[in-house]
Design a protein around this motif. Structure first.
Motif, mmCIF file in Angstrom:
data_model
loop_
_atom_site.group_PDB
_atom_site.id
_atom_site.type_symbol
_atom_site.label_atom_id
_atom_site.label_comp_id
_atom_site.label_asym_id
_atom_site.label_seq_id
_atom_site.Cartn_x
_atom_site.Cartn_y
_atom_site.Cartn_z
ATOM 1 N N SER A 28 0.830 -1.202 0.000
ATOM 2 C CA SER A 28 0.000 0.000 0.000
ATOM 3 C C SER A 28 0.861 1.246 0.000
ATOM 4 C CB SER A 28 -0.932 0.002 1.214
ATOM 5 O OG SER A 28 -1.655 1.211 1.297
ATOM 6 N N ARG A 32 0.340 2.650 7.448
ATOM 7 C CA ARG A 32 -0.381 1.496 7.983
ATOM 8 C C ARG A 32 -1.581 1.915 8.832
ATOM 9 N NH1 ARG A 32 4.898 -0.569 8.284
ATOM 10 N NH2 ARG A 32 5.161 -2.535 7.133
ATOM 11 N N THR A 35 -4.889 2.004 6.817
ATOM 12 C CA THR A 35 -5.451 0.692 6.510
ATOM 13 C C THR A 35 -5.988 0.009 7.759
ATOM 14 O OG1 THR A 35 -3.886 0.449 4.681
ATOM 15 C CG2 THR A 35 -4.958 -1.548 5.473
ATOM 16 N N ALA A 38 -9.312 1.586 9.008
ATOM 17 C CA ALA A 38 -10.434 1.130 8.181
ATOM 18 C C ALA A 38 -10.806 -0.302 8.540
ATOM 19 C CB ALA A 38 -10.073 1.238 6.700
ATOM 20 N N SER A 39 -9.798 -1.138 8.789
ATOM 21 C CA SER A 39 -10.047 -2.531 9.155
ATOM 22 C C SER A 39 -10.758 -2.630 10.499
ATOM 23 C CB SER A 39 -8.722 -3.296 9.213
ATOM 24 O OG SER A 39 -8.908 -4.631 9.660
ATOM 25 N N GLN A 76 -13.190 1.326 3.738
ATOM 26 C CA GLN A 76 -11.781 1.277 3.359
ATOM 27 C C GLN A 76 -11.456 2.370 2.339
ATOM 28 O OE1 GLN A 76 -9.221 -1.082 4.362
ATOM 29 N NE2 GLN A 76 -7.894 0.401 3.327
ATOM 30 N N ARG A 77 -12.220 2.429 1.272
ATOM 31 C CA ARG A 77 -11.994 3.432 0.232
ATOM 32 C C ARG A 77 -12.269 4.842 0.763
ATOM 33 N NH1 ARG A 77 -15.820 2.174 -4.344
ATOM 34 N NH2 ARG A 77 -14.864 4.068 -5.209
ATOM 35 N N THR A 79 -11.906 5.933 3.903
ATOM 36 C CA THR A 79 -10.794 6.331 4.772
ATOM 37 C C THR A 79 -9.596 6.761 3.940
ATOM 38 O OG1 THR A 79 -11.553 4.714 6.422
ATOM 39 C CG2 THR A 79 -9.344 5.618 6.712
ATOM 40 N N GLU A 80 -9.311 6.014 2.879
ATOM 41 C CA GLU A 80 -8.197 6.351 1.994
ATOM 42 C C GLU A 80 -8.450 7.688 1.291
ATOM 43 O OE1 GLU A 80 -7.921 2.977 -0.539
ATOM 44 O OE2 GLU A 80 -6.907 1.733 0.959
ATOM 45 N N THR A 190 -3.384 -6.725 12.861
ATOM 46 C CA THR A 190 -2.482 -7.559 12.071
ATOM 47 C C THR A 190 -1.864 -8.691 12.864
ATOM 48 O OG1 THR A 190 -0.571 -6.142 12.582
ATOM 49 C CG2 THR A 190 -1.862 -5.590 10.626
#
Length: 212
Positions: A28, A32, A35, A38-39, A76-77, A79-80, A190
């Motif tokens: 990515s 981190r 990501t 969002a997770s 996810q999208r 947040t990005e 993770t």
């Protein structure tokens, strides 16, 4: 000389992308923390919306953060996108995460409960990030700009910010310990949790998996 506590914090913050010259993930272009946030939000939504497959939970509080239907853009999208255009420091996303948790855990006057769902997560994220950026950053885009990248009108953005601040009782300060705790909650996305407590530079803290 750097203490053990400072070294541990620096390693965690560097890994999350909160410090300049961080080590970016190979999969990515985003830090981190983006990501992982969002997770974490997606997992909370999945957990909260499971009962709705069998019966509608009537105990949920409906607020102005709720939409009539879930946006087509997943979290996810979204947040990005917010990270790309808001241009605030990655630390603001940790603070926004802490504010969302604080908002959800705040007792309400009725027997209703607050849950993060696909109907309110987008508005809560853009509002909490706006508040975090204003509180932490020296320079910050105005409400009209955040409204544009968040997909709401300026008038609605103003109302969301005002409501969010009152719901938090204007408690925006985050201690170093609380900041690290929420960083660890994101890190847990993770790393499998083998116990209910994590050893950190601050000692033992409750694992964030319970909240997520």
């Amino acid at each position: 000389m750097e203490t053990s506590s400072n070294a541990t914090n620096s390693s965690l913050f560097l890994w999350l992308g909160l410090i300049e010259d961080y080590d970016p993930p190979s999969t990515s272009t985003f830090p981190r923390v983006i990501t992982l946030l969002a997770s974490a939000l997606a997992k909370m939504i999945q957990k909260n919306e499971k009962p709705f497959h069998t019966r509608r939970n009537k105990g949920e509080e409906i607020t102005m953060f709720h939409g009539s239907r879930a946006p087509s853009m997943n979290i996810q999208r979204y947040t990005e996108r917010v990270h790309r255009y808001a241009r605030c420091s990655p630390a603001c996303f940790v603070a926004a995460f802490a504010y969302i948790i604080r908002y959800l855990e705040r007792p309400v006057a009725t027997s209703m409960t607050r849950r993060l769902t696909s109907l309110n997560v987008h508005r809560l994220l853009i509002t909490s990030l706006l508040v975090a950026a204003k509180f932490l950053e020296r320079k910050c885009y105005n409400n009209a700009y955040y409204a544009k990248i968040g997909g709401v009108s300026t008038e609605e953005m103003n109302r969301l910010e005002r409501t969010f601040l009152f719901d938090l009782d204007f408690r925006l300060n985050i201690t170093a310990e609380m900041f690290e705790k929420h960083c660890l909650m994101l890190q847990r996305q993770t790393v499998p949790c083998s116990s209910r407590k994590l050893r950190t530079a601050l000692g033992e803290v409750t694992c964030g998996c319970q909240a997520i």
